[in-house]
Structure formats: C-alpha cells, structure tokens
Design a protein around this motif. Sequence first.
Motif, PDB file in Angstrom:
ATOM      1  N   LYS A 169      -0.159  -0.096  -1.698  1.00  0.00           N
ATOM      2  CA  LYS A 169      -1.547   0.105  -1.272  1.00  0.00           C
ATOM      3  C   LYS A 169      -1.581   0.300   0.251  1.00  0.00           C
ATOM      4  N   GLU A 170      -1.420   1.540   0.668  1.00  0.00           N
ATOM      5  CA  GLU A 170      -1.406   1.871   2.089  1.00  0.00           C
ATOM      6  C   GLU A 170      -2.781   2.349   2.534  1.00  0.00           C
ATOM      7  N   LEU A 171      -3.170   1.940   3.729  1.00  0.00           N
ATOM      8  CA  LEU A 171      -4.474   2.333   4.277  1.00  0.00           C
ATOM      9  C   LEU A 171      -4.633   3.845   4.290  1.00  0.00           C
ATOM     10  N   TYR A 172      -3.567   4.563   4.576  1.00  0.00           N
ATOM     11  CA  TYR A 172      -3.620   6.026   4.671  1.00  0.00           C
ATOM     12  C   TYR A 172      -4.269   6.636   3.422  1.00  0.00           C
ATOM     13  N   GLY A 173      -3.789   6.255   2.246  1.00  0.00           N
ATOM     14  CA  GLY A 173      -4.336   6.815   1.016  1.00  0.00           C
ATOM     15  C   GLY A 173      -5.712   6.285   0.684  1.00  0.00           C
ATOM     16  N   GLN A 174      -5.938   4.979   0.922  1.00  0.00           N
ATOM     17  CA  GLN A 174      -7.243   4.383   0.620  1.00  0.00           C
ATOM     18  C   GLN A 174      -8.330   5.013   1.499  1.00  0.00           C
ATOM     19  N   TYR A 228      -9.925   9.009 -10.141  1.00  0.00           N
ATOM     20  CA  TYR A 228      -9.805   7.852  -9.272  1.00  0.00           C
ATOM     21  C   TYR A 228     -10.905   6.813  -9.489  1.00  0.00           C
ATOM     22  N   LEU A 229     -11.935   7.155 -10.276  1.00  0.00           N
ATOM     23  CA  LEU A 229     -12.994   6.199 -10.552  1.00  0.00           C
ATOM     24  C   LEU A 229     -12.680   5.330 -11.760  1.00  0.00           C
ATOM     25  N   ASP A 230     -12.260   5.952 -12.835  1.00  0.00           N
ATOM     26  CA  ASP A 230     -11.944   5.186 -14.041  1.00  0.00           C
ATOM     27  C   ASP A 230     -10.731   5.746 -14.780  1.00  0.00           C
ATOM     28  N   GLY A 231      -9.886   6.495 -14.064  1.00  0.00           N
ATOM     29  CA  GLY A 231      -8.701   7.098 -14.668  1.00  0.00           C
ATOM     30  C   GLY A 231      -7.416   6.490 -14.155  1.00  0.00           C
ATOM     31  N   PRO A 232      -6.295   7.175 -14.375  1.00  0.00           N
ATOM     32  CA  PRO A 232      -4.973   6.622 -14.032  1.00  0.00           C
ATOM     33  C   PRO A 232      -4.747   6.369 -12.551  1.00  0.00           C
ATOM     34  N   GLY A 233      -5.513   7.031 -11.688  1.00  0.00           N
ATOM     35  CA  GLY A 233      -5.304   6.847 -10.255  1.00  0.00           C
ATOM     36  C   GLY A 233      -5.757   5.505  -9.732  1.00  0.00           C
ATOM     37  N   LYS A 234      -6.599   4.804 -10.483  1.00  0.00           N
ATOM     38  CA  LYS A 234      -7.171   3.537 -10.042  1.00  0.00           C
ATOM     39  C   LYS A 234      -6.401   2.357 -10.630  1.00  0.00           C
ATOM     40  N   ASP A 235      -6.201   1.343  -9.807  1.00  0.00           N
ATOM     41  CA  ASP A 235      -5.599   0.092 -10.281  1.00  0.00           C
ATOM     42  C   ASP A 235      -6.727  -0.823 -10.740  1.00  0.00           C
ATOM     43  N   SER A 236      -6.998  -0.824 -12.025  1.00  0.00           N
ATOM     44  CA  SER A 236      -8.123  -1.590 -12.558  1.00  0.00           C
ATOM     45  C   SER A 236      -7.870  -3.093 -12.557  1.00  0.00           C
ATOM     46  N   GLU A 237      -6.594  -3.493 -12.387  1.00  0.00           N
ATOM     47  CA  GLU A 237      -6.267  -4.918 -12.389  1.00  0.00           C
ATOM     48  C   GLU A 237      -6.413  -5.556 -11.019  1.00  0.00           C
ATOM     49  N   TYR A 238      -5.834  -4.911 -10.000  1.00  0.00           N
ATOM     50  CA  TYR A 238      -5.819  -5.509  -8.672  1.00  0.00           C
ATOM     51  C   TYR A 238      -6.753  -4.805  -7.680  1.00  0.00           C
ATOM     52  N   GLY A 249      -8.170  -1.008  -5.755  1.00  0.00           N
ATOM     53  CA  GLY A 249      -7.556   0.034  -4.936  1.00  0.00           C
ATOM     54  C   GLY A 249      -6.954   1.138  -5.788  1.00  0.00           C
ATOM     55  N   TRP A 250      -6.176   2.006  -5.142  1.00  0.00           N
ATOM     56  CA  TRP A 250      -5.636   3.186  -5.806  1.00  0.00           C
ATOM     57  C   TRP A 250      -4.143   3.313  -5.545  1.00  0.00           C
ATOM     58  N   TYR A 251      -3.438   3.764  -6.571  1.00  0.00           N
ATOM     59  CA  TYR A 251      -1.981   3.909  -6.492  1.00  0.00           C
ATOM     60  C   TYR A 251      -1.605   5.038  -5.531  1.00  0.00           C
ATOM     61  N   ALA A 252      -0.535   4.834  -4.773  1.00  0.00           N
ATOM     62  CA  ALA A 252      -0.072   5.861  -3.847  1.00  0.00           C
ATOM     63  C   ALA A 252       0.404   7.107  -4.581  1.00  0.00           C
ATOM     64  N   THR A 253       1.119   6.921  -5.693  1.00  0.00           N
ATOM     65  CA  THR A 253       1.602   8.048  -6.495  1.00  0.00           C
ATOM     66  C   THR A 253       1.605   7.650  -7.958  1.00  0.00           C
ATOM     67  N   VAL A 254       0.980   8.489  -8.772  1.00  0.00           N
ATOM     68  CA  VAL A 254       0.949   8.252 -10.220  1.00  0.00           C
ATOM     69  C   VAL A 254       1.891   9.241 -10.890  1.00  0.00           C
ATOM     70  N   GLY A 255       2.831   8.730 -11.700  1.00  0.00           N
ATOM     71  CA  GLY A 255       3.748   9.600 -12.433  1.00  0.00           C
ATOM     72  C   GLY A 255       4.789  10.223 -11.531  1.00  0.00           C
ATOM     73  N   GLY A 256       5.409  11.298 -12.017  1.00  0.00           N
ATOM     74  CA  GLY A 256       6.461  11.969 -11.263  1.00  0.00           C
ATOM     75  C   GLY A 256       7.747  11.175 -11.250  1.00  0.00           C
TER      76      GLY A 256
END
Length: 332
Positions: free
Chosen positions: A123-128, A97-107, A109-116
């Motif tokens: 970008k929901e407050l719950y996950g952030q 989540y710091l520098d991997g796929p979980g982080k949105d490096s463009e905008y 915050g962090w993605y709610a779900t990656v893959g699957g």
Amino acid sequence: MPVFSSQLNSSETPAFSDVTHQEYLLCERERLLDHFQPRVWQSSDLGFAYLDRDGNPMPERGAELYLGARMIHCFAVAAMLGRQGAEKLAEQGVRFYLDGPGKDSEYGGWYATVGGNTPSDRKELYGQAHIMLAAASATLAGIPGAVKLLEESIDLIDTKYWLDDEGRCVEAYDRTFTDLDAYRGQNANMHLTEAFLAAYEATNDKEFLKRASRIAENTVGQAVSSEQGSWRIPEHFDEEWHPLRDYNRDDPRHAFRPYGSQPGHWLEWAKLLMQIRGAGIEQDWMLPAAKNLVKGAFEDGWTREGGFVYTVDWDGSPVVTEKFWWPPAEGA
C-alpha cells in the motif's frame, strides 16, 4: 496531421494562440486516445492493461494501480470533452477499484498490482494518491460510483497517510497497514498535491487546497531556498524528513526512487505551484519558485539535441541521460 508552424517561434504569434498549433494538439490528443481506447480495458477481472508500443495488451504486467487510475482520469476528462465510449471505460475502471479486484475489501485501500507475473499487495501512497485523482476527475465527469470512490480515498489518506503536524504524508505500508516504511518520498507527495487539487475542484472543499499548498511549501518552498541549488529538489528523505542525497547512488535507474534529482519533477512542481496560485493561494515565493524551477530544468536537464535527461547530480551534471516521455508533457 498538421505540423508545428514556423510562426511558433515568432513573437507575433504565441504558440497556444496559433491555429495550426491548436489543430496539432487536438490531433495528438485524439491519436493518443485512439491508441489506448480499443484494447486498454481487458475485463472486470483483469482491469486496465499495460500496452506495448503497438497498442497490444501485456497481461503479464498485471493491473497496475497508478496506470489504472490514470486511465480513469484520462477517460473521465475525455468523456467531459464528448469522446464517444470514454464514459464507459471510466465507469468500468471506477467499478474495478470500488467493488472489484483492485480493492482490498479486508484491510482497505487498493492493491499496487493485481494479477500478472508479479502481483503486489503493498500500500504505497503513490498509487493511493492516484486513486484520489481518478475519483475526483470521474466525479466531475458524473461517472457512477465516483463520489463513493472519492470519499473512500479521502478517508484512507486521512487515516493512514496524512501527517497534519508535518504537512506531508508517509510513504508506504504492507497490506495490513501495520508495517510502515521509514522512507519518505517527494514523488508520492507531489502526486498527492495533484490529487488534492483535483479533489478541491470536485468538492469545493478548501481544506484540500490548503493541504496542497502545505505540501508544496514543505517540499518546494524549502528546496528553493537551500544552498544546494535552488531548483534541485531532494527526492528522498528519512522519517524525520532529512534529505537523503546519496539514496540509491548504486541504483541510479530505479524506476521510482532514482539517485539524484529529476528535472521532470521540477517542471511538474512549477505546474502545480501555478495551479495552487490560480486557485487563490498566492504566497510570495510561489511564482519566483515556479520560474526558477522551469529555468533550472532547461539549464540542467535539456540536451543539445533536445529532450530532458532523467536525473542529474547535485551539481547539475547528468546521471541518467535516457529521455522519458513525461517531462516534456509536464513542460508543455
């Protein structure tokens, strides 16, 4: 493993002082960690997995933000308790989540779900909020990268979610933070309260404690004095923070926004109120409210055969009678 002692119902031996009960709790903790630790981490590309009841990964679920953050939190705590291998898992999660796929490096915050099968960039407050909790716990555990992740999560909450005049946060955006949902939620703000308390522990910055207290007062402090029932906390609000008591009446089993009120949340708020009070903010309403919330959870939610129903209506009658795993954990 040890079982509950018959002495636990005796006034002579309080449950949490009973050696047998302590042994039971320690064994249960290790059993749960044994279930998750071997296979919960998939890879640096896939992150933490959702596991089935046998402990097998379910990659079709993707890497869910709240779950991954909880895994970081749990294994950071386990690392502080000396569990072998826990620190590595927490560090892998932080990196994801710091520098991997979980982080949105463009905008940001962090993605709610990656893959699957159903990835989500919402970008929901719950996950952030869960990321802030994870980063704070990892900071306390000395996990590499955790301090930076905590700083980024604090900055995101400050710039995108926190409403200082209202003492609560907005709920959700699209990926680019341009489309703000008009819905406001109790649940996400409750978890942000938990995260603020963790951030206070990690930084000793009293601003986080004050914010936790403000959310609590604005959410629970108002509810306990309402005419609708002093423990049946409204879950859903419009953008002016007016309660939406009929919200999802036609979808009462919604995963995160069910109709009615949730006894498990009353227990969770009771815990948070006592944490705030224990940290030094002692407002007159907090202890009576916490007692009332626990009392209400058992009066409305506890079933004759044991366990808490998921939701109740505004008169206290059950709506969704299924019993989830988390309310007993909060009650304990």
